[in-house]
Design an enzyme around this catalytic site. Structure first.
Site, PDB file in Angstrom:
ATOM      1  CE  LYS A 141     -17.650   9.449 -20.898  1.00 55.04           C
ATOM      2  NZ  LYS A 141     -17.810   9.110 -22.363  1.00 55.04           N
TER       3      LYS A 141
HETATM    4  O1  G3P Z   1     -18.354   6.571 -24.516  1.00 57.34           O
HETATM    5  C1  G3P Z   1     -18.704   5.700 -23.760  1.00 57.34           C
HETATM    6  C2  G3P Z   1     -19.548   4.419 -24.613  1.00 57.34           C
HETATM    7  O2  G3P Z   1     -20.522   5.037 -25.129  1.00 57.34           O
HETATM    8  C3  G3P Z   1     -18.849   3.490 -25.324  1.00 57.34           C
HETATM    9  O3  G3P Z   1     -19.462   2.549 -26.138  1.00 57.34           O
HETATM   10  O4  G3P Z   1     -19.662   0.897 -27.935  1.00 57.34           O
HETATM   11  O5  G3P Z   1     -17.409   1.488 -26.814  1.00 57.34           O
HETATM   12  O6  G3P Z   1     -19.292   0.101 -25.686  1.00 57.34           O
HETATM   13  P1  G3P Z   1     -19.017   1.030 -26.768  1.00 57.34           P
END
Ligand code: G3P
Length: 218
Positions: free
Chosen positions: A84
């Site tokens: 990633k």
């Molecule tokens: O891992 C990336 C993403 O899914 C993170 O989500 O909820 O932290 O905006 P969030």
């Protein structure tokens, strides 16, 4: 559409894997830190719990040379690991290098079609388009998802658009409607996808009727 769970918690991965519908797992530095366990041990355990799944592990450095070193380290942990990489200039350069070496990548922190185009041209395997964080700013995060899906399809890029930062099951439905290739979500959202009150009411009625009739199977 592939379903990934977005977590660093191996117990959540274990439960989601048991359902037999899990295609992969995404982690990020925040989720790994929250797990309270080591990065490598967590990633390897997740690989074991989701055989053949795509397991994203993120590099931390922000300069090309160190990012490459970290990418080669994490991709060497297990064949299921997908590196990633954040959508920054050295990140796009790194994705090009890794793609030429046959190493799969997941480009993260993508919010716009122009960013997605750069990732696709560099040879990204997955492009993580965040929706919830855009919705939080009173904008519609799903617009870039739909436009990026159209972009990869119109131009024949092999990258898959992965909907990330999913906050509720409606985001999953909208990802389906946009033709996204993957949605990654917290475990609790995956659990919520099972829920419908009419399912619970219907099952209770079936079981009551069966019991009243004194029937049995076999
Ligand atoms: O891992 C990336 C993403 O899914 C993170 O989500 O909820 O932290 O905006 P969030």
């Amino acid at each position: 559409m592939k379903l990934f769970v977005d977590t660093g918690d191996v117990e959540e991965v274990r439960k989601a894997a048991e359902w037999g519908v899990l295609d992969g797992v995404t982690t990020n530095p925040t989720l790994i830190a929250k797990s309270g366990k080591g990065f490598k041990e967590t990633v390897l355990k997740i690989c074991e719990l989701v055989p053949n799944g795509a397991i994203s592990a993120e590099v931390i450095a922000t300069d090309y040379e160190t990012m490459l070193k970290e990418a080669l380290e994490v991709s060497g942990w297990h064949p299921q690991v997908v590196v990633k990489v954040p959508l920054i200039e050295p990140g796009v350069r790194l994705v090009r290098t890794l793609s030429e070496r046959g190493i799969r990548t997941n480009v993260t922190l993508v919010f716009s079609v122009s960013q997605a185009l750069l990732a696709a041209k560099a040879g990204a395997t997955y492009i993580s388009n965040f929706v919830g964080r855009v919705d939080d700013l009173s904008d519609d995060g799903m617009v870039a998802v739909a436009d990026s899906v159209a972009m990869v399809e119109n131009y024949g890029f092999e990258s898959e658009i992965l909907v990330a930062s999913v906050r509720h099951p409606l985001h999953v439905v909208q990802a389906v409607n946009a033709g996204a290739h993957v949605a990654t979500m917290p475990f609790k959202i995956m659990e919520m996808m099972f829920k419908h009150p009419l399912t619970d009411i219907g099952l209770t009625r079936f079981l009551d009727d069966w019991k009243k009739a004194g029937l049995s199977i076999g």
